[in-house]
Design an enzyme around this catalytic site. Structure first.
Site, short mmCIF file in Angstrom:
data_model
loop_
_atom_site.label_atom_id
_atom_site.label_comp_id
_atom_site.label_asym_id
_atom_site.label_seq_id
_atom_site.Cartn_x
_atom_site.Cartn_y
_atom_site.Cartn_z
N ASN A 1 0.81 -1.21 0.00
CA ASN A 1 0.00 0.00 0.00
C ASN A 1 0.85 1.26 0.00
OD1 ASN A 1 -2.36 -1.41 -0.10
ND2 ASN A 1 -2.62 -1.50 2.11
N GLU B 1 -8.30 16.41 -17.83
CA GLU B 1 -7.15 16.40 -18.74
C GLU B 1 -6.58 14.98 -18.86
OE1 GLU B 1 -3.24 19.17 -19.13
OE2 GLU B 1 -4.87 19.93 -17.91
#
Length: 451
Positions: A228, A254
């Protein structure tokens, strides 16, 4: 202000959330009690990190995030953990019984009891935003909550916030390290349901990350914390442009504009460099050219597949730290001369580059070395179809014998949903195949020697 709301679903989503928010806090100098000593403008919300944190009158910085799980144990760790004061108690939502690795429980029986509470909470967060740009959804494909509840939530978010972007960070079931037998079922059902609701999905394959931890960080038996933290670095690189001012600020829309050529083909491959342990970093000089080259090594990818067998449709390089455009251009020119990268012929070999001057931060005492520059590459390549093919194959093996199907039907699903989902994924594989074909192939087969 362009705010993003993060939604962490199920055990994988919540544990990724812990790592990600821990890193954000370090990067912005926010303490576990949500205070931010460096923020002199208390109550003024025009700082760029306010895209991810909301500021209270008392000068606390609260993550714009919701943690959801259908059973309490994982979220309870957040409630009693180091960062318990960071989150508003209502941001941590838990049910009473878990989805038991069953998509149908997450999506139908148990999920529907809690989904309205979650949407209420998200609505409150959305109301605090002046210009919400979208959602980041963290979950796994394999678990019941991660697959079933996420797909339910995404459907509902599409209804409530039609035009807002939804980006997923999804943990793809690892070929070797499976935590549940029915992962292929859950993955294919959730992919089918969320395909039309997700704008862009970054997949992370546990096994690929295991290998990176083993190989690059010399961790013999990587734990989920190791995985993680590495995922945290990647998410942080992708979102850095939203949280800091950079030379090229990429906002959520974007990403889609540059990475997604067709709505269904929205699974970019993520590569991050340098992943290196402190002992090694001390002896290596990681220049812009070196880290850029590392991005094209299949070994550094977050999903097991081989881009050398596929074609690139789009490519984004997000640098952070001590990087100047001159070095980047040289590195890219060098890669283009090697020609190991094949672009589809209908797409000019464009690399989109973002540079952010905030250097990468590492969690103290973690395995990653502190480096002065890093790069995260997002590339849309046809090679990721390999990952779908692997999953589809496993699904077929089980479904041919109708193994475990009764658990799903018992929770109110119909067998037709399995076939429908599987057909949709077959179509997805076909889509990838067609996108990778040369546009000239269709018209004229003979003229194949214009190289």
């Amino acid at each position: 202000m362009r705010e993003c709301i993060s939604i962490h679903v199920g055990q994988a989503g919540v544990q990724m959330g812990n790592a990600v928010w821990e890193l954000y806090c370090l990067e912005h100098g926010i303490q576990p009690d949500a205070k931010m000593p460096s923020d002199k403008t208390v109550g003024v919300s025009d700082d760029s990190f306010n895209t991810f944190f909301s500021e209270t009158g008392a000068g606390k910085h609260v993550p714009r995030a919701v943690f959801v799980d259908l059973e309490p144990s994982v979220v309870d760790e957040v409630r009693s953990g180091v960062y318990r004061q960071l989150f508003h108690p209502e941001q941590l939502i838990t049910g009473k019984e878990d989805a038991a690795n069953n998509y149908a429980r997450g999506h139908y029986t148990i999920g529907k009891e809690i989904v309205d509470i979650v949407l209420d909470r998200i609505r409150k967060l959305a109301d605090q935003c002046t210009g919400l740009q979208g959602f980041l959804i963290f979950h796994s494909f394999g678990g019941g909550t991660g697959s079933g509840f996420t797909s339910l939530l995404m459907e509902r978010l599409s209804v409530d916030y039609g035009k807002k972007s939804k980006l997923e960070f999804a943990v793809y079931p690892a070929p070797q390290v499976a935590t549940a037998v029915v992962e292929p079922y859950n993955s294919i059902l959730t992919t089918h349901t969320t395909l039309e609701h997700s704008d862009c999905a970054f997949m992370v394959d546990n096994e690929a990350i295991y290998d990176i931890c083993r190989r690059n960080l010399d961790i013999e038996r990587p734990s989920y914390t190791n995985l993680n933290r590495l995922i945290g670095q990647i998410v942080s690189s992708i979102t850095a442009s939203l949280r800091f001012d950079g030379a090229l600020n990429v906002d959520l829309t974007e990403f889609q504009t540059n990475l997604v050529p067709y709505p269904r083909i929205h699974f970019p491959l993520v590569t991050y460099a340098p992943v290196i342990s402190a002992e090694k970093a001390y002896h290596e000089q990681l220049s812009v050219a070196e880290i850029t080259n590392a991005c094209f090594e299949p070994a550094n990818q977050m999903v097991k597949c081989d881009p050398r067998h596929g074609k690139y449709m789009a490519c984004c390089l997000l640098y952070r730290g001590d990087v100047v455009p001159k070095d980047v251009n040289a590195a890219i020119a060098n890669i283009k001369t090697k020609r190991t990268i094949q672009f589809v012929d209908w797409c000019p070999t464009g690399f989109k580059v973002g540079i952010n001057y905030q250097p990468p931060t590492v969690v103290p005492g973690a395995d990653l070395a502190k480096v002065s520059r890093a790069v995260c590459m997002l590339s849309n390549t046809t090679a990721i179809a390999e990952a779908w093919a692997r999953l589809d194959h496993k699904f077929d093996l089980m479904y041919a014998k109708r193994a475990f199907v009764h658990w799903y039907v018992g929770e109110g699903m119909e067998e037709g949903e399995f076939t429908e989902a599987r057909e949709d994924l077959a179509a997805l594989e076909k889509d990838y195949e067609e996108v990778g074909m040369d546009s000239a192939d269709g018209e004229d087969i003979e003229g194949g020697d214009e190289y």
